[in-house]
Design an enzyme around this catalytic site. Structure first.
Site, PDB file in Angstrom:
ATOM      1  N   ARG A 147       0.761  -1.205   0.006  1.00 11.39           N
ATOM      2  CA  ARG A 147       0.064   0.025  -0.052  1.00 11.39           C
ATOM      3  C   ARG A 147       0.688   1.266  -0.033  1.00 11.39           C
ATOM      4  O   ARG A 147       0.408   2.147   0.526  1.00 11.39           O
ATOM      5  CB  ARG A 147      -0.899   0.038   1.148  1.00 11.39           C
ATOM      6  CG  ARG A 147      -2.276  -1.022   1.394  1.00 11.39           C
ATOM      7  CD  ARG A 147      -2.798  -0.835   0.039  1.00 11.39           C
ATOM      8  NE  ARG A 147      -3.773  -2.299   0.148  1.00 11.39           N
ATOM      9  CZ  ARG A 147      -3.132  -3.231  -0.619  1.00 11.39           C
ATOM     10  NH1 ARG A 147      -2.039  -3.454  -1.156  1.00 11.39           N
ATOM     11  NH2 ARG A 147      -4.023  -4.340  -0.580  1.00 11.39           N
ATOM     12  N   SER A 169     -10.982  -0.199   2.648  1.00 14.22           N
ATOM     13  CA  SER A 169     -10.389  -0.707   4.219  1.00 14.22           C
ATOM     14  C   SER A 169      -9.820   0.619   5.040  1.00 14.22           C
ATOM     15  O   SER A 169      -9.023   1.441   4.371  1.00 14.22           O
ATOM     16  CB  SER A 169      -9.258  -1.606   4.096  1.00 14.22           C
ATOM     17  OG  SER A 169      -9.710  -2.824   3.408  1.00 14.22           O
ATOM     18  N   GLU A 206      -5.363   4.076   5.862  1.00 15.23           N
ATOM     19  CA  GLU A 206      -5.148   3.788   4.300  1.00 15.23           C
ATOM     20  C   GLU A 206      -5.563   4.855   3.765  1.00 15.23           C
ATOM     21  O   GLU A 206      -4.777   5.373   2.724  1.00 15.23           O
ATOM     22  CB  GLU A 206      -5.688   2.444   3.982  1.00 15.23           C
ATOM     23  CG  GLU A 206      -5.381   2.124   2.649  1.00 15.23           C
ATOM     24  CD  GLU A 206      -6.378   0.806   1.874  1.00 15.23           C
ATOM     25  OE1 GLU A 206      -5.857  -0.265   2.898  1.00 15.23           O
ATOM     26  OE2 GLU A 206      -6.732   1.057   1.085  1.00 15.23           O
TER      27      GLU A 206
HETATM   28  C1  LIG Z   1     -15.769  -0.062  -1.526  1.00  9.74           C
HETATM   29  C2  LIG Z   1     -14.226   0.101  -1.671  1.00  9.74           C
HETATM   30  C3  LIG Z   1     -13.214  -0.823  -1.796  1.00  9.74           C
HETATM   31  C4  LIG Z   1     -11.812  -0.749  -2.087  1.00  9.74           C
HETATM   32  N1  LIG Z   1     -11.250  -1.965  -2.035  1.00  9.74           N
HETATM   33  C5  LIG Z   1      -9.780  -1.640  -2.244  1.00  9.74           C
HETATM   34  C6  LIG Z   1      -8.962  -2.758  -2.244  1.00  9.74           C
HETATM   35  O1  LIG Z   1      -9.265  -3.830  -2.238  1.00  9.74           O
HETATM   36  N2  LIG Z   1      -7.576  -2.584  -2.549  1.00  9.74           N
HETATM   37  C7  LIG Z   1      -7.074  -1.358  -2.476  1.00  9.74           C
HETATM   38  O2  LIG Z   1      -6.091  -1.139  -2.957  1.00  9.74           O
HETATM   39  N3  LIG Z   1      -7.993  -0.192  -2.488  1.00  9.74           N
HETATM   40  C8  LIG Z   1      -9.281  -0.277  -2.282  1.00  9.74           C
HETATM   41  N4  LIG Z   1     -10.227   0.868  -2.153  1.00  9.74           N
HETATM   42  C9  LIG Z   1      -9.231   2.062  -1.940  1.00  9.74           C
HETATM   43  C10 LIG Z   1      -9.288   2.797  -3.457  1.00  9.74           C
HETATM   44  O3  LIG Z   1     -10.467   2.470  -4.269  1.00  9.74           O
HETATM   45  C11 LIG Z   1      -8.249   2.843  -4.242  1.00  9.74           C
HETATM   46  O4  LIG Z   1      -7.058   3.378  -3.497  1.00  9.74           O
HETATM   47  C12 LIG Z   1      -8.244   3.502  -5.569  1.00  9.74           C
HETATM   48  O5  LIG Z   1      -7.166   3.319  -6.247  1.00  9.74           O
HETATM   49  C13 LIG Z   1      -8.569   4.882  -5.362  1.00  9.74           C
HETATM   50  O6  LIG Z   1      -8.698   5.417  -6.800  1.00  9.74           O
HETATM   51  P1  LIG Z   1      -9.509   6.816  -6.790  1.00  9.74           P
HETATM   52  O7  LIG Z   1      -9.434   7.214  -8.339  1.00  9.74           O
HETATM   53  O8  LIG Z   1     -10.876   6.901  -6.477  1.00  9.74           O
HETATM   54  O9  LIG Z   1      -8.493   7.873  -6.056  1.00  9.74           O
HETATM   55  P2  LIG Z   1      -8.995   9.081  -5.087  1.00  9.74           P
HETATM   56  O10 LIG Z   1      -9.675   8.678  -3.847  1.00  9.74           O
HETATM   57  O11 LIG Z   1      -9.470  10.221  -5.967  1.00  9.74           O
HETATM   58  O12 LIG Z   1      -7.380   9.642  -4.606  1.00  9.74           O
HETATM   59  C14 LIG Z   1      -6.586   9.034  -3.882  1.00  9.74           C
HETATM   60  C15 LIG Z   1      -5.353   9.681  -3.514  1.00  9.74           C
HETATM   61  O13 LIG Z   1      -4.626   9.401  -4.922  1.00  9.74           O
HETATM   62  C16 LIG Z   1      -4.394  10.804  -5.539  1.00  9.74           C
HETATM   63  N5  LIG Z   1      -4.791  10.623  -7.026  1.00  9.74           N
HETATM   64  C17 LIG Z   1      -5.584  10.104  -7.698  1.00  9.74           C
HETATM   65  N6  LIG Z   1      -5.533  10.225  -9.000  1.00  9.74           N
HETATM   66  C18 LIG Z   1      -4.233  10.778  -9.174  1.00  9.74           C
HETATM   67  C19 LIG Z   1      -3.473  11.064 -10.340  1.00  9.74           C
HETATM   68  N7  LIG Z   1      -3.953  10.880 -11.520  1.00  9.74           N
HETATM   69  N8  LIG Z   1      -2.391  11.475  -9.968  1.00  9.74           N
HETATM   70  C20 LIG Z   1      -1.826  11.763  -8.798  1.00  9.74           C
HETATM   71  N9  LIG Z   1      -2.364  11.425  -7.592  1.00  9.74           N
HETATM   72  C21 LIG Z   1      -3.703  11.207  -7.788  1.00  9.74           C
HETATM   73  C22 LIG Z   1      -5.411  11.507  -4.680  1.00  9.74           C
HETATM   74  O14 LIG Z   1      -4.782  13.069  -4.900  1.00  9.74           O
HETATM   75  C23 LIG Z   1      -5.350  10.950  -3.529  1.00  9.74           C
HETATM   76  O15 LIG Z   1      -4.186  11.288  -2.497  1.00  9.74           O
HETATM   77  C24 LIG Z   1     -11.471   0.362  -1.962  1.00  9.74           C
HETATM   78  C25 LIG Z   1     -12.223   1.686  -1.767  1.00  9.74           C
HETATM   79  C26 LIG Z   1     -13.593   1.326  -1.694  1.00  9.74           C
HETATM   80  C27 LIG Z   1     -14.715   2.643  -1.369  1.00  9.74           C
END
Ligand SMILES: Cc1cc2nc3c(=O)[nH]c(=O)nc-3n(C[C@H](O)[C@H](O)[C@H](O)COP(=O)(O)OP(=O)(O)OC[C@H]3O[C@@H](n4cnc5c(N)ncnc54)[C@H](O)[C@@H]3O)c2cc1C
Length: 344
Positions: free
Chosen positions: A167, A245, A336
């Site tokens: 992570r 998580s 996380e």
């Molecule tokens: C129901 C649920 C289940 C999940 N299961 C998992 C799992 O199994 N495993 C896991 O690892 N995660 C999981 N997650 C967490 C999450 O989905 C992941 O971390 C995902 O990759 C976040 O993507 P996002 O586009 O929504 O990022 P955001 O929430 O929009 O951003 C997260 C972070 O990344 C940065 N960011 C986003 N896009 C960029 C970019 N293009 N360049 C630079 N920085 C950027 C943001 O500034 C922020 O700091 C889960 C979340 C939920 C709600």
């Protein structure tokens, strides 16, 4: 004056106040320009993907939110025979991660099938080296193209230079520096997925751990398992109004894992244990809480908004759980999701 955009409309927790300014970037040029202009003006920037790993303050964000809405998937098959070669796929940061996984399974690109059902964008996956059910994005990722806000230029990092760990990555370790523009994956091609590396998934598939199963079966099994834990987004199910998580699994020195806790030995001799187990054993069962923020009724690791919660409510619950685990086991859980404008 139009109403300001609210982060609560763009986060899976449905939390977060208004942003001072908002730019939706649909091309790399728009994305880089928006971030560069804000940086030059000394304006704080929040790069937003799907908002699925964010906890944003109720006060909102006092700067510019740059929403990554770029698109494009380009695949380049290696060699003349597509059945035995690999495929190199460059994906724009704004593409949906789970759409990419669905495409991969359909087109027989091996190695991300166990990452089915994770919400959010492709560009966010390298930030915390997204992982689940025995796979991590770092296993198939070849390179990441970024805008470097410090050097003010475009750079490409090979996977080996991304500092990937559990992570984490160089991007997470040095926040506010890199804007991911595109991620390139290198997939093998085939009908069978990568060896199943997670016992619960192997059991569900009816295969031995370490063996392979058809990718479509793996995707279906993972989506089923995730759904049963509230880990697939569903607008009508409050158990999924979460950031996934909320705490990472602690990685401890060997010998520090509490008796009876699950333990997964790591290559460096340390041992990873289960945050969910620690939480449950500290008295926080599924559904714990009395207000609008509660633990999911399906999974103790997810902190959820039952509909009327504030960010402060979620953080208060997170502190209660973290402090309860620490006083019971002397292990301090670490969040996380990325906290924006707030602290635990
Ligand atoms: C129901 C649920 C289940 C999940 N299961 C998992 C799992 O199994 N495993 C896991 O690892 N995660 C999981 N997650 C967490 C999450 O989905 C992941 O971390 C995902 O990759 C976040 O993507 P996002 O586009 O929504 O990022 P955001 O929430 O929009 O951003 C997260 C972070 O990344 C940065 N960011 C986003 N896009 C960029 C970019 N293009 N360049 C630079 N920085 C950027 C943001 O500034 C922020 O700091 C889960 C979340 C939920 C709600």
């Amino acid at each position: 004056m139009p109403e300001p955009e609210r982060l609560s409309d763009h986060t899976t927790l449905r939390l977060g106040g208004p942003a001072r300014a908002w730019v939706r970037a649909t091309t790399d040029d728009e994305l880089v320009d928006a971030v560069r202009r804000a940086d030059e003006a000394g304006e704080p920037v929040l790069v937003l993907g799907g908002g699925s790993n964010l906890v944003v303050a109720d006060d909102g964000f006092p700067g510019t939110v740059v929403e990554v809405a770029t698109s494009g998937v380009s695949a380049d098959v290696e060699g003349d025979d597509p059945t035995c070669g690999g495929v190199v796929v460059e994906v724009a940061a704004g593409e949906s991660w789970d759409d990419l996984v669905a495409t991969a399974v359909e087109r027989r690109w091996v190695g991300v099938e166990a990452l089915s059902g994770i919400p959010g964008s492709v560009g966010a996956t390298p930030i915390q080296n997204v992982g689940a059910y025995g796979q991590e994005v770092s296993q198939t990722l070849a390179r990441v193209r970024v805008w470097d806000r410090r050097l003010r230029g475009i750079r490409t990092f090979a996977a080996a230079d991304c500092g990937f760990g559990y992570r984490t990555s160089r991007f997470k370790a040095d926040p506010s520096r890199h804007v991911v523009l595109a991620v390139t994956f290198q997939f093998r091609q085939g009908e069978l997925g990568a060896p199943v590396a997670y016992t619960e998934l192997a059991r569900t598939l009816g295969v031995e751990p370490g063996t392979r199963a058809p990718m479509t079966d793996v995707r279906r099994a993972v989506l089923g398992l995730r759904g049963s834990k509230g880990m697939v987004l569903d607008p009508v199910d409050h158990d999924t109004w979460s950031a996934g998580s909320f705490f990472t699994n602690p990685v401890l020195a060997a010998g520090r894992v509490p008796a009876g806790a699950p333990s997964w030995p790591q290559p460096d001799g340390s041992v990873k244990t289960s945050a969910a187990w620690l939480i449950e054993q500290s008295g926080f069962g599924k559904g714990y809480g009395s207000g609008a923020a509660r633990l999911s009724t399906k999974h103790t690791l997810a902190l959820t908004n039952r509909g009327a919660a504030t960010t402060d409510d979620v953080l208060a619950l997170a502190r209660e759980v973290r402090d309860g685990v620490e006083s019971r086991f002397g292990i301090r859980l670490v969040n996380e999701p990325v906290l924006v404008g707030c602290d635990l």
